[in-house]
Each structure stands twice: as structure tokens, then as C-alpha cells.
Design an enzyme around this catalytic site. Structure first.
Site, short mmCIF file in Angstrom:
data_model
loop_
_atom_site.label_atom_id
_atom_site.label_comp_id
_atom_site.label_asym_id
_atom_site.label_seq_id
_atom_site.Cartn_x
_atom_site.Cartn_y
_atom_site.Cartn_z
N VAL A 12 -28.59 26.05 156.16
CA VAL A 12 -28.37 26.37 154.74
C VAL A 12 -27.88 25.15 153.99
O VAL A 12 -28.35 24.83 152.90
CB VAL A 12 -27.38 27.56 154.63
CG1 VAL A 12 -26.92 27.75 153.20
CG2 VAL A 12 -28.02 28.84 155.15
N ASP A 31 -20.62 17.01 157.10
CA ASP A 31 -20.69 17.86 158.30
C ASP A 31 -19.83 17.25 159.40
O ASP A 31 -19.78 16.03 159.57
CB ASP A 31 -22.13 17.99 158.79
CG ASP A 31 -22.33 19.25 159.61
OD1 ASP A 31 -22.94 20.21 159.10
OD2 ASP A 31 -21.84 19.28 160.77
N THR A 122 -22.30 33.44 154.54
CA THR A 122 -22.26 34.91 154.50
C THR A 122 -20.89 35.36 155.00
O THR A 122 -20.56 35.12 156.17
CB THR A 122 -23.37 35.49 155.39
OG1 THR A 122 -24.62 34.97 154.93
CG2 THR A 122 -23.38 37.01 155.35
N GLU A 152 -26.41 33.13 150.13
CA GLU A 152 -27.72 32.49 150.31
C GLU A 152 -28.70 33.50 150.91
O GLU A 152 -28.34 34.27 151.80
CB GLU A 152 -27.54 31.29 151.26
CG GLU A 152 -28.83 30.56 151.57
CD GLU A 152 -29.54 30.11 150.33
OE1 GLU A 152 -28.96 29.37 149.52
OE2 GLU A 152 -30.71 30.52 150.15
N LYS A 230 -25.13 40.46 149.90
CA LYS A 230 -25.76 39.76 151.03
C LYS A 230 -25.82 40.66 152.28
O LYS A 230 -26.87 40.80 152.91
CB LYS A 230 -24.96 38.48 151.33
CG LYS A 230 -25.42 37.74 152.55
CD LYS A 230 -26.83 37.20 152.42
CE LYS A 230 -27.32 36.64 153.74
NZ LYS A 230 -28.70 36.20 153.70
N CYS A 286 -29.27 35.73 161.68
CA CYS A 286 -28.62 36.47 160.59
C CYS A 286 -28.65 37.99 160.71
O CYS A 286 -27.61 38.64 160.62
CB CYS A 286 -29.23 36.07 159.25
SG CYS A 286 -28.78 34.39 158.80
N ARG A 354 -31.49 30.42 168.15
CA ARG A 354 -30.20 31.12 168.23
C ARG A 354 -30.45 32.63 168.15
O ARG A 354 -31.11 33.11 167.25
CB ARG A 354 -29.29 30.70 167.07
CG ARG A 354 -28.87 29.25 167.13
CD ARG A 354 -28.05 28.86 165.95
NE ARG A 354 -28.81 28.86 164.70
CZ ARG A 354 -28.28 28.56 163.51
NH1 ARG A 354 -27.00 28.26 163.41
NH2 ARG A 354 -29.03 28.58 162.43
N1 NAD Z 1 -29.72 30.25 158.75
C1 NAD Z 1 -30.12 31.12 157.87
O1 NAD Z 1 -31.30 31.52 157.83
C2 NAD Z 1 -29.16 31.68 156.85
C3 NAD Z 1 -29.68 32.34 155.70
C4 NAD Z 1 -28.79 32.83 154.76
C5 NAD Z 1 -27.42 32.72 154.98
N2 NAD Z 1 -26.95 32.10 156.10
C6 NAD Z 1 -25.51 31.98 156.27
O2 NAD Z 1 -25.15 30.65 155.90
C7 NAD Z 1 -24.08 30.17 156.73
C8 NAD Z 1 -24.51 28.91 157.45
O3 NAD Z 1 -25.55 29.24 158.34
P1 NAD Z 1 -26.43 28.12 159.06
O4 NAD Z 1 -27.50 28.84 159.77
O5 NAD Z 1 -26.78 27.06 158.09
O6 NAD Z 1 -25.36 27.57 160.11
P2 NAD Z 1 -25.46 26.23 160.98
O7 NAD Z 1 -24.70 26.52 162.22
O8 NAD Z 1 -26.88 25.77 161.08
O9 NAD Z 1 -24.68 25.15 160.12
C9 NAD Z 1 -23.32 25.14 159.94
C10 NAD Z 1 -22.89 23.68 159.88
O10 NAD Z 1 -21.52 23.64 159.50
C11 NAD Z 1 -20.93 22.54 160.18
N3 NAD Z 1 -19.47 22.71 160.14
C12 NAD Z 1 -18.72 23.62 160.79
N4 NAD Z 1 -17.41 23.47 160.44
C13 NAD Z 1 -17.36 22.44 159.56
C14 NAD Z 1 -16.31 21.81 158.85
N5 NAD Z 1 -15.04 22.21 158.99
N6 NAD Z 1 -16.61 20.78 158.03
C15 NAD Z 1 -17.89 20.37 157.91
N7 NAD Z 1 -18.93 20.93 158.55
C16 NAD Z 1 -18.67 21.95 159.37
C17 NAD Z 1 -21.55 22.60 161.57
O11 NAD Z 1 -21.45 21.37 162.23
C18 NAD Z 1 -22.99 22.97 161.23
O12 NAD Z 1 -23.82 21.82 161.10
C19 NAD Z 1 -23.72 31.34 157.64
O13 NAD Z 1 -22.71 32.09 157.04
C20 NAD Z 1 -25.00 32.15 157.68
O14 NAD Z 1 -24.77 33.50 157.97
C21 NAD Z 1 -27.79 31.56 157.03
#
Ligand code: NAD
Length: 457
Positions: A12, A31, A122, A152, A230, A286, A354
Site C-alpha cells: 500500500v 520504511d 486497515t 485503502e 473498510k 486482507c 502471504r
Molecule cells: N495489501 C493490500 O492489498 C491492502 C489493501 C488495502 C489495505 N491494506 C492494508 O494496508 C496496510 C498495509 O498493508 P501492506 O499489504 O502494504 O503491508 P506490507 O507488510 O506490505 O507493508 C508494511 C510495511 O510497513 C513497514 N513498517 C512496519 N513498521 C514500520 C515502522 N515503524 N516504520 C516504517 N515502516 C514500517 C514494513 O517494513 C513494511 O514494508 C494493512 O493495514 C493492510 O491491511 C492492504
């Protein structure tokens, strides 16, 4: 605007940062994972998404996006800070908010001028308010910061498309100033004179032109409702999948074909075609996670969500059903049987494995002593990180050599175009479980395959 996206190397965060950079904002993606940060600064992407590499290279070159592990510099640079870190599932099903809380604690140290803090992750109702209360320990709401819930809805595999063509934008906020910033940020999506142009290359390097869709609905609401929108949306999509899987099981017993049934249903504008495909169930990062979290949220608030629990149970049953179908073809004992798997990612267009149901099915096969050989067009290296112990094949025809059965578990388009005459020559027994209902049944039956789909004739 100056934007900071925290969690900026995740799915995201990366799509969000790149999207806003393409819309000419100045973006710093922060990140914790410095390995991914380095990869991104070198113009490569740790995730597979159509168009992402070209957009990344273009915006890096034009100096509109940078990646760093240093939150302080990202936060100080920004007018708007997006929190897009992970909210994984705890063992009990509830959302693990550790990453969000850690970010809020860090921001408390680094906020040095007015910022709009936007929670994109989320999160259960109450979390945005929790972030706000953490910040209020040292900063003044309305003066040093305002807080926004902006969930998102992107779909992996279509992430950039969904950024530029969102079906709706949800903004939950109390402050008018923050609402105004969000309207300004999302203006290219809201106005008819959209100037949001972006040229993307798809995998075949055919240029795709994305123009932000004019007049996307903006749902401005309160913070609690925004967070709930969401969860309710994902629970509804999960319910559609469990529903059509239920219909598929009934079709099975009646000689009806669920693909035909879904096709006929989907033309009803009250129903629609999306998320009405019978298969192995819903996996991925998700739907299951958010459904489980919503069930826990309801239970923690003294409500027993019977419908939501049934949606989840039906999904778990479906995975067992798919393995049962395999046994129907191969015999009850899977011990030492060679099972070829086509598809590891939880859906086509992504390398994300995942909580892919494909891996869950492989676990089950392994437990029963089967020898598993897996093929996927792009997700093998990600799958190896989680399951190093099975045999992976870069060539689908190698994966089926001497196999007792083939299971199709991800609906990659290219699987439809494989040479099944050749597959027939390679396999020891001609058994196919089509967990995605994508194959031409009459062609396979003509070639002599024993074919089982999900609720298909
Ligand atoms: N993947 C999807 O399709 C999707 C769609 C909609 C919503 N979401 C929601 O969005 C959020 C993110 O999902 P994602 O799939 O992108 O997760 P992800 O695991 O791919 O990415 C999360 C990132 O956050 C980083 N991170 C963690 N702690 C941190 C910190 N303290 N400082 C900086 N970076 C940090 C991690 O290293 C990782 O790269 C979740 O809540 C998910 O439910 C995901």
C-alpha cells in the site's frame, strides 16, 4: 504538497507514494526495512505490480520520490503523513496494532510543525483515536496536527490502476482544516478537469495511459465510520465468495454448472459479476485477516456476528473440500503421490503469497505424505521464503512430469493457454482439480483427463 508515507516499501505504501509522486507531489517513503529501501532507491521493486518499475524509475529520476529508513527526515519534510504500515492478524484473530502504535510514538518525537496525519492502514474503530491520544501526550490537536482515517481499497495485481481509478475515496475527519488538505490532495480525482496524467508501461512495455478518473465519489464522514467502511467492505466481498462456493456445492449435487449460474446472476445490476467466482475460497493478505478482525471487534463489543462467522467457516470448509476432490480422483491415500500445483500467489498479477490458500493446501498435501511440485509464473521466489522444502519448477511442463494429479490453484491467464496435449504426455495419471474453474472442461475431457472443478458440470 510534501508527503511522507510510512510503511513506504510495502504494497500500500509503495503504490500510494508512487501515485502521489506521479501527481507531482514531493514524496518521501519511509520504511524500517532498509534492505527494501535500498532496492527501491536503486530503481527495483520488491513487489510485483503491473507498471510499478517504470513509474518508480521515472519518479526517482525526476526527483519526486525518495526512500529512506529515517522517519525523522520524512516526518519533518511533510505536510501530510500517511501511515501505511501492516496490521497483521494476531493468533486470536484480532488486528495487531503494534506497527501503528510504534509509528505514533515515533511521530510524537519528530513532529515539529502542523501535519495532517492520515491513517491508511486497515484498523479497528478506535485505533485512529488511539493514534490521536498518543500524539496528544506532547502535541496539540488542531495546532500541531490533525488526524484523518483514509482507508485503502486497492487490489493487489491492480494496485496502480486502483490508485488512479479509485471507486471512491473515504475520508474520516473531525477537523475542517484536515478535510481541506485531503480535498486538495485528492483534487485530481474529484474534479472534471483532471490533469493527473501518468504514463505506465505494462509488462509487455505497451504504454498504458492512466488519467485520474474525473469525479470519483468522496465520502467525507466521521472517523469511526471511515474505519468501519473498510472492514464492512472486505467482509461483504468475503461473503460473496463464500456464498457462491455454497451455491457451487449445491450445483454439484444437481447437475447445474456454477459458472453458468454466476454468469446469469451477475447481469442483475443489484448483484454484479465481481467476487462471484466459485473456487478454493478467499486467501491473501486482507479478506480473511480483516474478516477475523471484524468478528473479534464484534465479540469484544458483546455482539455475536453469526453471519460473519459462517462466512469464515464456509471458507475453511472450502479448503478441505478441494483436498477431498483431489482424493476423489487419486484415491484416499496421498502418501508418495506426486501432486503438481499450478499457482502459488493468492491471485494473478501479484507475487504475494502471504496467506495464500495455495500454500495452505500444499501444507495439507505434505501432511498426508504427498510429493508436491509447484509452478507459478512469478511467485516462486516469495513462496520459497515461506515453504523452502517443496520442489519448485520454473517450467510448468516439468512440474507435471510423472504427476498423479494436477491442481490449479491460481487463475493465471497463461494457464488456460498451456499445451494440454503435452501435459497429458508428461503426467502419470490424467487427474485435474481445477480450483479456479478456469479450464475448458470439454477440451480436457476430450483429451481423456478426469476433471473436477468447483460446482461445474
Ligand atoms: N495489501 C493490500 O492489498 C491492502 C489493501 C488495502 C489495505 N491494506 C492494508 O494496508 C496496510 C498495509 O498493508 P501492506 O499489504 O502494504 O503491508 P506490507 O507488510 O506490505 O507493508 C508494511 C510495511 O510497513 C513497514 N513498517 C512496519 N513498521 C514500520 C515502522 N515503524 N516504520 C516504517 N515502516 C514500517 C514494513 O517494513 C513494511 O514494508 C494493512 O493495514 C493492510 O491491511 C492492504
Amino acid at each position: 504538497m510534501n508527503i511522507c508515507v510510512i510503511g513506504g516499501a510495502g504494497y500500500v505504501g509503495l503504490v500510494t507514494g508512487l501515485g502521489f509522486a506521479e501527481l507531482k507531489h514531493k514524496v518521501i517513503n519511509v520504511d524500517l526495512n532498509s534492505e527494501k529501501v535500498e532496492i527501491l532507491n536503486n530503481g527495483a521493486s520488491p513487489i510485483y505490480e503491473e507498471g510499478i518499475k517504470d513509474l518508480l524509475r521515472k519518479n526517482l529520476k525526476e526527483g519526486r520520490i525518495t526512500f529512506t529508513a529515517d522517519l525523522e527526515s520524512g516526518a519533518k519534510h511533510a505536510d501530510v503523513i500517511f501511515i501505511a504500515v501492516g496490521t497483521p492478524k494476531r493468533d486470536g484473530g484480532e488486528a495487531d496494532l503494534t506497527q501503528v502504535i510504534d509509528v505514533a510514538e515515533d511521530l510524537l518525537k519528530y513532529i515539529d510543525s502542523y501535519k495532517v496525519i492520515v491513517v491508511k492502514s486497515t484498523v479497528p474503530v478506535g485505533t485512529v483515536e488511539l493514534v490521536c491520544s498518543i500524539l496528544k501526550r506532547g502535541k496539540v490537536e488542531g495546532q500541531d496536527f490533525d488526524i484523518v482515517a483514509n482507508p485503502e481499497f486497492l487490489r493487489e495485481g491492480k494496485g496502480l490502476y486502483d490508485f488512479f481509478y479509485p471507486a471512491r475515496i473515504v475520508v474520516g475527519a473531525n477537523s475542517d482544516k484536515a478535510k481541506q488538505s485531503m480535498r486538495q490532495l485528492y483534487a485530481p480525482f474529484l474534479s472534471l478537469e483532471s490533469n493527473a496524467q501518468s504514463l505506465l508501461q505494462n509488462s509487455g512495455s505497451r504504454p498504458l495511459s492512466f488519467t485520474a478518473q474525473p469525479s470519483t465519489p468522496l465520502v467525507e464522514t466521521d472517523i469511526a465510520s471511515a474505519q468501519m467502511i473498510k472492514y464492512a467492505s472486505n467482509a461483504f466481498l468475503a461473503a460473496r465468495i463464500s456464498f457462491i462456493n455454497e451455491i457451487a456445492s449445491i450445483c454439484n449435487r444437481l447437475g447445474a454448472d456454477v459458472n453458468e449460474v454466476a454468469r446469469g446472476m451477475g447481469y442483475d445490476p443489484r448483484i454484479g459479476h465481481e467476487y462471484l467466482e466459485a473456487g478454493i475460497g478467499f486467501g491473501g493478505p486482507c479478506l480473511e485477516k480483516d474478516l477475523k478482525a471484524l468478528i473479534r471487534i464484534a465479540e469484544n463489543n458483546n455482539y455475536e456476528p453469526r453471519l460473519l462467522s459462517a462466512v469464515l467457516e464456509r471458507n475453511e470448509y472450502q479448503v478441505r473440500q478441494v483436498v477431498a476432490k483431489l482424493k476423489e480422483l487419486t484415491g484416499y491415500l496421498l502418501y508418495k503421490k506426486i501432486i503438481a500445483i499450478f499457482g502459488l500467489s493468492f491471485k494473478p498479477g501479484t507475487n504475494d503469497v502471504r496467506t495464500s490458500l495455495s500454500l495452505r493446501i500444499i501444507d495439507q498435501l505434505e501432511k498426508e505424505g504427498a510429493i508436491v511440485r509447484a509452478y507459478d509464473p512469478i511467485a516462486i521466489s516469495e513462496a520459497k521464503k515461506i515453504k523452502p522444502d517443496i520442489e519448485y519448477c520454473e517450467d510448468p511442463y516439468k512440474a507435471v512430469t510423472r504427476a498423479d494429479a494436477l491442481m490449479i490453484l491460481t487463475d493465471w491467464d497463461e494457464l488456460r493457454r498451456l499445451d494440454f496435449e503435452r501435459i497429458k504426455e508428461e503426467m502419470a495419471s490424467l487427474n485435474i482439480v481445477d480450483g479456479r474453474n478456469i479450464m475448458d472442461t470439454s477440451m480436457l475431457k476430450r483429451l481423456g483427463f478426469n476433471y473436477i472443478g468447483i460446482g461445474r458440470r
